[in-house]
Scaffold this motif. Structure first.
Motif, PDB file in Angstrom:
ATOM      1  N   PRO A   1       0.853  -1.159   0.003  1.00 52.00           N
ATOM      2  CA  PRO A   1      -0.020  -0.053  -0.050  1.00 52.00           C
ATOM      3  C   PRO A   1       1.091   1.099   0.005  1.00 52.00           C
ATOM      4  CG  PRO A   1      -0.819  -1.704   1.442  1.00 52.00           C
ATOM      5  CD  PRO A   1       0.436  -2.194   1.120  1.00 52.00           C
ATOM      6  N   GLY A   2       0.478   2.131  -0.947  1.00 56.84           N
ATOM      7  CA  GLY A   2       1.337   3.412  -1.071  1.00 56.84           C
ATOM      8  C   GLY A   2       2.602   3.480  -1.640  1.00 56.84           C
ATOM      9  N   LYS A   3       3.011   2.282  -2.181  1.00 52.78           N
ATOM     10  CA  LYS A   3       4.340   2.035  -2.846  1.00 52.78           C
ATOM     11  C   LYS A   3       4.132   1.546  -4.158  1.00 52.78           C
ATOM     12  CE  LYS A   3       6.984   0.874   1.345  1.00 52.78           C
ATOM     13  NZ  LYS A   3       7.848  -0.099   2.050  1.00 52.78           N
ATOM     14  N   ASP A   4       5.411   1.924  -4.995  1.00 53.06           N
ATOM     15  CA  ASP A   4       5.365   1.318  -6.332  1.00 53.06           C
ATOM     16  C   ASP A   4       5.415  -0.087  -6.414  1.00 53.06           C
ATOM     17  OD1 ASP A   4       7.462   3.914  -7.345  1.00 53.06           O
ATOM     18  OD2 ASP A   4       5.303   3.911  -7.278  1.00 53.06           O
ATOM     19  N   ARG A   5       4.980  -0.686  -7.469  1.00 51.79           N
ATOM     20  CA  ARG A   5       5.108  -2.148  -7.986  1.00 51.79           C
ATOM     21  C   ARG A   5       6.870  -2.372  -7.968  1.00 51.79           C
ATOM     22  NH1 ARG A   5       1.080  -5.082 -11.611  1.00 51.79           N
ATOM     23  NH2 ARG A   5      -0.181  -3.732 -10.269  1.00 51.79           N
ATOM     24  N   GLU A   6       7.365  -3.656  -7.233  1.00 46.77           N
ATOM     25  CA  GLU A   6       8.662  -3.667  -7.377  1.00 46.77           C
ATOM     26  C   GLU A   6       8.933  -5.180  -7.784  1.00 46.77           C
ATOM     27  OE1 GLU A   6      10.512  -3.241  -3.632  1.00 46.77           O
ATOM     28  OE2 GLU A   6       9.307  -4.903  -2.637  1.00 46.77           O
ATOM     29  N   PHE A   7      10.121  -5.303  -8.273  1.00 46.73           N
ATOM     30  CA  PHE A   7      10.578  -6.649  -8.786  1.00 46.73           C
ATOM     31  C   PHE A   7      10.662  -7.418  -7.413  1.00 46.73           C
ATOM     32  CE2 PHE A   7      12.486  -9.665 -11.595  1.00 46.73           C
ATOM     33  CZ  PHE A   7      13.779 -10.075 -11.185  1.00 46.73           C
ATOM     34  N   VAL A   8      10.355  -8.794  -7.608  1.00 51.39           N
ATOM     35  CA  VAL A   8      10.758  -9.985  -6.674  1.00 51.39           C
ATOM     36  C   VAL A   8      11.733 -10.705  -7.307  1.00 51.39           C
ATOM     37  CG1 VAL A   8       9.830 -11.869  -5.249  1.00 51.39           C
ATOM     38  CG2 VAL A   8       8.562  -9.620  -5.597  1.00 51.39           C
ATOM     39  N   GLY A   9      11.489 -11.318  -8.512  1.00 49.12           N
ATOM     40  CA  GLY A   9      12.314 -12.188  -9.149  1.00 49.12           C
ATOM     41  C   GLY A   9      11.767 -12.724 -10.294  1.00 49.12           C
ATOM     42  N   ALA A  10      12.552 -13.485 -11.103  1.00 48.51           N
ATOM     43  CA  ALA A  10      12.212 -13.901 -12.446  1.00 48.51           C
ATOM     44  C   ALA A  10      12.846 -15.226 -12.692  1.00 48.51           C
ATOM     45  CB  ALA A  10      12.432 -12.944 -13.428  1.00 48.51           C
ATOM     46  N   ILE A  11      12.033 -15.963 -13.347  1.00 43.12           N
ATOM     47  CA  ILE A  11      12.653 -17.485 -14.121  1.00 43.12           C
ATOM     48  C   ILE A  11      12.839 -17.257 -15.547  1.00 43.12           C
ATOM     49  CG2 ILE A  11      10.465 -18.356 -13.627  1.00 43.12           C
ATOM     50  CD1 ILE A  11      12.310 -20.865 -12.714  1.00 43.12           C
ATOM     51  N   VAL A  12      13.720 -17.563 -16.049  1.00 44.61           N
ATOM     52  CA  VAL A  12      13.618 -17.767 -17.499  1.00 44.61           C
ATOM     53  C   VAL A  12      13.205 -19.368 -18.087  1.00 44.61           C
ATOM     54  CG1 VAL A  12      15.633 -16.074 -17.903  1.00 44.61           C
ATOM     55  CG2 VAL A  12      16.109 -18.418 -17.988  1.00 44.61           C
ATOM     56  N   TRP A  13      13.138 -19.545 -19.327  1.00 49.24           N
ATOM     57  CA  TRP A  13      12.425 -20.625 -19.921  1.00 49.24           C
ATOM     58  C   TRP A  13      13.448 -21.999 -19.516  1.00 49.24           C
ATOM     59  CZ3 TRP A  13      15.364 -24.395 -22.990  1.00 49.24           C
ATOM     60  CH2 TRP A  13      16.570 -23.762 -23.307  1.00 49.24           C
TER      61      TRP A  13
END
Length: 122
Positions: A41-53
């Motif tokens: 709440p009240g904050k920008d969307r932030e990256f947590v992590g990602a996985i490639v193919w």
């Protein structure tokens, strides 16, 4: 584009664990890089992590060593396992997909789920 639906999440005390799942429908799921983002709440969307193919992963510093992302290309699913949760992890968590090789920027992801709430109490 993929259609994405998150499930799981919920409420837990600090130090606990939760798992969030993302089910994808559409063509060529295995060719997409899948990401997890969160928005408090009240904050920008932030990256947590990602996985490639191929299964290679990257994580934001605040979650390194605590969160793990995995994928099952045969089942078109992505999992976010969250351990040792902290109150500052409280947010709506979103699954997202991009055709880019890898990205940490929300604007690069073209498909998004509806989000699921994760609440961590102290």
């Amino acid at each position: 584009q993929l259609q994405l639906v998150e499930s799981g999440g919920g409420s837990v005390q600090a130090g606990g664990s939760l798992r969030v799942s993302c089910a994808a429908s559409g063509r060529s799921f295995s060719s997409y890089t899948m990401g997890w983002f969160r928005q408090a709440p009240g904050k920008d969307r932030e990256f947590v992590g990602a996985i490639v193919w191929s299964g290679g992963t990257g994580y934001a510093d605040p979650v390194k060593g605590r969160f793990t992302i995995s994928r099952d290309n045969a089942k078109n699913t992505v999992l976010l396992q969250m351990n040792n949760l902290k109150p500052e992890d409280t947010a709506v968590y979103y699954c997202a997909a991009t055709r880019m090789t890898y990205s940490v920027y929300a604007t690069d992801f073209e498909s998004w789920g509806q989000g699921t709430q994760v609440t961590v109490s102290s």
